[in-house]
Scaffold this motif. Structure first.
Motif, PDB file in Angstrom:
ATOM      1  N   LEU A 116       0.874  -1.256  -0.073  1.00 25.24           N
ATOM      2  CA  LEU A 116       0.148  -0.064  -0.036  1.00 25.24           C
ATOM      3  C   LEU A 116       0.831   1.413  -0.013  1.00 25.24           C
ATOM      4  CD1 LEU A 116      -2.572   1.390   0.164  1.00 25.24           C
ATOM      5  CD2 LEU A 116      -2.553   1.440   2.739  1.00 25.24           C
ATOM      6  N   LEU A 117       0.694   2.046  -1.021  1.00 27.60           N
ATOM      7  CA  LEU A 117       1.452   3.268  -1.233  1.00 27.60           C
ATOM      8  C   LEU A 117       0.864   4.117  -0.191  1.00 27.60           C
ATOM      9  CD1 LEU A 117       2.486   3.465  -4.812  1.00 27.60           C
ATOM     10  CD2 LEU A 117       4.022   2.550  -2.831  1.00 27.60           C
ATOM     11  N   ASP A 118       1.792   4.542   1.145  1.00 29.77           N
ATOM     12  CA  ASP A 118       1.180   5.425   1.987  1.00 29.77           C
ATOM     13  C   ASP A 118       2.139   6.387   2.380  1.00 29.77           C
ATOM     14  OD1 ASP A 118       0.857   6.407   4.430  1.00 29.77           O
ATOM     15  OD2 ASP A 118       0.332   4.433   5.310  1.00 29.77           O
ATOM     16  N   PRO A 119       1.883   7.603   2.008  1.00 32.05           N
ATOM     17  CA  PRO A 119       2.878   8.676   2.182  1.00 32.05           C
ATOM     18  C   PRO A 119       3.549   8.836   3.675  1.00 32.05           C
ATOM     19  CG  PRO A 119       1.062   9.457   0.853  1.00 32.05           C
ATOM     20  CD  PRO A 119       0.627   8.237   1.676  1.00 32.05           C
ATOM     21  N   MET A 120       2.740   8.349   4.670  1.00 34.34           N
ATOM     22  CA  MET A 120       3.005   8.530   6.124  1.00 34.34           C
ATOM     23  C   MET A 120       3.973   7.202   6.505  1.00 34.34           C
ATOM     24  SD  MET A 120      -0.080  10.515   7.780  1.00 34.34           S
ATOM     25  CE  MET A 120      -1.280   9.086   7.528  1.00 34.34           C
ATOM     26  N   ALA A 121       4.066   6.316   5.826  1.00 37.20           N
ATOM     27  CA  ALA A 121       4.511   4.964   6.158  1.00 37.20           C
ATOM     28  C   ALA A 121       5.943   5.309   6.643  1.00 37.20           C
ATOM     29  CB  ALA A 121       4.480   4.065   5.030  1.00 37.20           C
ATOM     30  N   GLU A 122       6.407   4.501   7.618  1.00 34.88           N
ATOM     31  CA  GLU A 122       7.891   4.507   8.105  1.00 34.88           C
ATOM     32  C   GLU A 122       8.662   3.953   7.297  1.00 34.88           C
ATOM     33  OE1 GLU A 122       8.034   2.835  12.250  1.00 34.88           O
ATOM     34  OE2 GLU A 122       6.518   4.355  12.689  1.00 34.88           O
ATOM     35  N   LYS A 123       8.576   2.873   6.387  1.00 30.39           N
ATOM     36  CA  LYS A 123       9.397   2.223   5.442  1.00 30.39           C
ATOM     37  C   LYS A 123       9.284   2.574   4.163  1.00 30.39           C
ATOM     38  CE  LYS A 123      11.035  -2.531   5.167  1.00 30.39           C
ATOM     39  NZ  LYS A 123      10.892  -3.909   5.502  1.00 30.39           N
ATOM     40  N   ALA A 124      10.453   2.823   3.518  1.00 33.44           N
ATOM     41  CA  ALA A 124      10.584   3.222   2.123  1.00 33.44           C
ATOM     42  C   ALA A 124      10.478   2.112   1.310  1.00 33.44           C
ATOM     43  CB  ALA A 124      11.845   4.041   1.861  1.00 33.44           C
ATOM     44  N   LEU A 125       9.829   2.235   0.061  1.00 31.78           N
ATOM     45  CA  LEU A 125       9.976   1.196  -0.843  1.00 31.78           C
ATOM     46  C   LEU A 125      11.122   1.041  -1.469  1.00 31.78           C
ATOM     47  CD1 LEU A 125       7.396  -0.406  -2.918  1.00 31.78           C
ATOM     48  CD2 LEU A 125       8.380   1.139  -4.354  1.00 31.78           C
ATOM     49  N   SER A 126      11.524  -0.277  -1.779  1.00 30.02           N
ATOM     50  CA  SER A 126      12.711  -0.625  -2.197  1.00 30.02           C
ATOM     51  C   SER A 126      12.688  -1.920  -3.020  1.00 30.02           C
ATOM     52  CB  SER A 126      13.710  -0.789  -1.272  1.00 30.02           C
ATOM     53  OG  SER A 126      13.585  -2.202  -0.551  1.00 30.02           O
ATOM     54  N   PRO A 127      13.763  -2.066  -3.994  1.00 30.98           N
ATOM     55  CA  PRO A 127      13.600  -3.589  -4.785  1.00 30.98           C
ATOM     56  C   PRO A 127      13.437  -4.764  -4.026  1.00 30.98           C
ATOM     57  CG  PRO A 127      15.470  -1.821  -5.673  1.00 30.98           C
ATOM     58  CD  PRO A 127      14.641  -1.515  -4.254  1.00 30.98           C
TER      59      PRO A 127
END
Ligand SMILES: C[S@@+](CC[C@H](N)C(=O)[O-])C[C@H]1O[C@@H](n2cnc3c(N)ncnc32)[C@H](O)[C@@H]1O
Length: 173
Positions: free
Chosen positions: A50-61
């Motif tokens: 879920l693309l969440d601008p407030m998430a603590e973890k960043a998307l990565s490969p």
């Protein structure tokens, strides 16, 4: 993976009916059959990102094995209210790293991406560069987003994990 070997990543859009449907980039993607659109929150597949601008973890490969990408298309004014409600669902919340919007409403603003920009950035980071280009080709400013962010997107797509993404991001902020 070369673009020819790319297998499309499934894209899901939960539409909260808070925007003008004529200007909504998610609705436009749905008209082109590029995203699975739902107005029922329970239809979001569990274990998708879920693309969440407030998430603590960043998307990565390192997230490439997850089951699809979900965007929540809601008003920016509602983001802080709506996303915490979804924490009870089994979704992998991820924020996108520093990237600059190219859409006419928020041109030049970092982090505040439209639904299609958020999908394209995620696809690029996960190695689906051709799919990212395909979805952006439906918008006359779409190419600008990929061009403007080419350098960070390339670097993010070579990152190892979320920590590595944050290290790269700090070079751009
Ligand atoms: C707030 S909605 C606005 C959509 C806009 N009405 C449109 O027509 O595209 C954009 C969605 O894209 C995703 N998104 C945008 N920027 C993001 C970021 N920096 N990190 C994670 N997700 C982001 C989130 O799912 C967010 O809810």
């Amino acid at each position: 993976m070369t673009p020819a070997e790319e297998k499309d990543i499934k894209l899901f859009l939960y539409h909260a009916k808070q925007c003008d449907p004529k200007k909504c980039t998610g609705k436009k993607m749905a008209r082109f059959g590029l995203v699975n659109l739902s107005e029922k929150i329970e239809r979001i597949p569990s274990r998708s990102i879920l693309l969440d601008p407030m998430a603590e973890k960043a998307l990565s490969p390192a997230d490439s094995s997850k089951k699809g990408i979900t965007v929540l298309d809601c008003s920016w004014e509602e983001v802080e209210r709506v996303f915490p409600q979804l924490l009870r669902m089994r979704l992998e919340h991820r924020a996108l790293p520093y990237l600059v919007a190219a859409n006419p409403v928020n041109f030049g603003r970092p982090f505040k991406l439209t639904s299609v920009e958020a999908f394209a950035a995620s696809l690029y980071i996960l190695g689906n560069k051709k799919q990212a280009e395909t979805i952006m080709s439906k918008f006359n400013w779409g190419h600008t987003f990929l061009e403007l962010n080419h350098e960070p997107l390339e670097e993010y797509s070579q990152a190892k994990d979320s920590k590595d993404i944050l290290r790269i991001q700090s070079e751009y902020m």
